[in-house]
Design an enzyme around this catalytic site. Structure first.
Site, PDB file in Angstrom:
ATOM      1  N   ASP A  69       0.869  -1.169   0.000  1.00 14.66           N
ATOM      2  CA  ASP A  69       0.000   0.000   0.000  1.00 14.66           C
ATOM      3  C   ASP A  69       0.913   1.228   0.000  1.00 14.66           C
ATOM      4  O   ASP A  69       2.123   1.121   0.243  1.00 14.66           O
ATOM      5  CB  ASP A  69      -0.884  -0.039   1.249  1.00 14.66           C
ATOM      6  CG  ASP A  69      -1.674   1.233   1.454  1.00 14.66           C
ATOM      7  OD1 ASP A  69      -2.407   1.624   0.535  1.00 14.66           O
ATOM      8  OD2 ASP A  69      -1.542   1.845   2.532  1.00 14.66           O
ATOM      9  N   ASP A 126      -0.268   5.227   0.819  1.00 13.71           N
ATOM     10  CA  ASP A 126      -0.549   6.281   1.797  1.00 13.71           C
ATOM     11  C   ASP A 126      -0.594   5.727   3.216  1.00 13.71           C
ATOM     12  O   ASP A 126      -1.380   4.830   3.518  1.00 13.71           O
ATOM     13  CB  ASP A 126      -1.877   6.963   1.464  1.00 13.71           C
ATOM     14  CG  ASP A 126      -1.803   7.753   0.178  1.00 13.71           C
ATOM     15  OD1 ASP A 126      -0.786   8.435  -0.033  1.00 13.71           O
ATOM     16  OD2 ASP A 126      -2.763   7.701  -0.615  1.00 13.71           O
TER      17      ASP A 126
END
Length: 253
Positions: free
Chosen positions: A10, A12
């Site tokens: 991932d 953010d």
């Protein structure tokens, strides 16, 4: 179970603390450009993060917090334009060098590359945001480090749906059992686990205290030799930071 082949990240909150002083600020600048009096404060943005996807977050905000808003007839187009402006502001913030990678991220990338373990991205943020972050922190050739960058609207359903992880696995041909995923939020874990990926969580201030059931390990950061992580759930086997040795143990357990 085969050997550990790939790491899927991932973006953010996982690779960098982009939310509070990056995306939130960029949203507010886009609102100001549009003549809106909307102000996403730090606490409010924490609540809005329960909704994945920037355009989806704007729509949720209007529905829940600004029912008095005189929405234009083409609300979808209005939201898309706001989000495009926000992306431009966010890229400017990144290009200014204001948001570094979290501790241990660059080291882990380099260790994986040297060992022949492949890298990929699975995120709901837009491709421009991903590219700007990687280039601003790792250099112009960083995009070539990743076998696949799954980002944005490339799949119809965003996290917590597992679609973006299925996309990455399909594009690369990697079996889920030969990969590890890295997330920072409960929605992210639901997404990765929905694709049968063993998952390591590194929390941040916005996700601290969320439910990470199903994660193989939860730590406060990837850590470094001189700045060890704190283990919040799971067994790190005495390791002080996330490295390939630890990841291989977790993968094989």
């Amino acid at each position: 179970m085969g050997e550990l082949r790939a790491l899927i990240f991932d973006v953010d909150g996982t690779l960098a603390d982009t939310e509070r002083d990056g995306h939130r600020v960029a949203f507010n600048r886009a609102f100001a450009d549009a003549g809106l009096d909307w102000d996403w404060t730090v606490p409010l943005y924490g609540e809005l993060l329960s909704v994945t996807g920037g355009k989806e977050r704007i729509r949720y905000f209007i529905d829940r917090y600004r029912p008095d808003f005189d929405a234009p007839q083409d609300l979808d187009g209005f939201i898309a334009a706001l989000h495009a402006a926000k992306t431009r502001h966010f890229v400017e913030i990144l290009e200014g060098g204001a948001i570094p990678l979290r501790p241990g991220v660059g080291r882990l990338f380099e260790e994986a590359r040297q060992a022949g373990v492949q890298l990929a991205i699975a995120t709901t943020t837009t491709p421009k945001n991903v590219e700007a972050l990687l280039v601003s922190t790792l250099g112009e050739d960083a995009l070539d480090w990743f076998a696949c960058i799954g980002a944005g609207d490339i799949v119809p359903a965003k996290k917590p749906a597992p679609d973006i992880y299925f996309y990455v696995l399909e594009q690369t041909g990697w079996p889920a059992e030969e990969c590890l995923a890295f997330e920072d939020s409960a929605n992210g874990v639901r997404s990765s686990r929905g694709a049968d990926l063993k998952t390591i969580v590194t929390i941040n201030d916005y996700t601290r205290g969320q439910n990470f059931d199903g994660a193989a390990l939860v730590v406060d950061q990837f850590g470094e030799a001189d700045a060890p992580f704190a283990v919040l759930a799971g067994d790190a086997g005495g390791s002080r930071y996330v490295d390939l040795a630890l990841l291989r143990r977790l993968h094989g357990s």
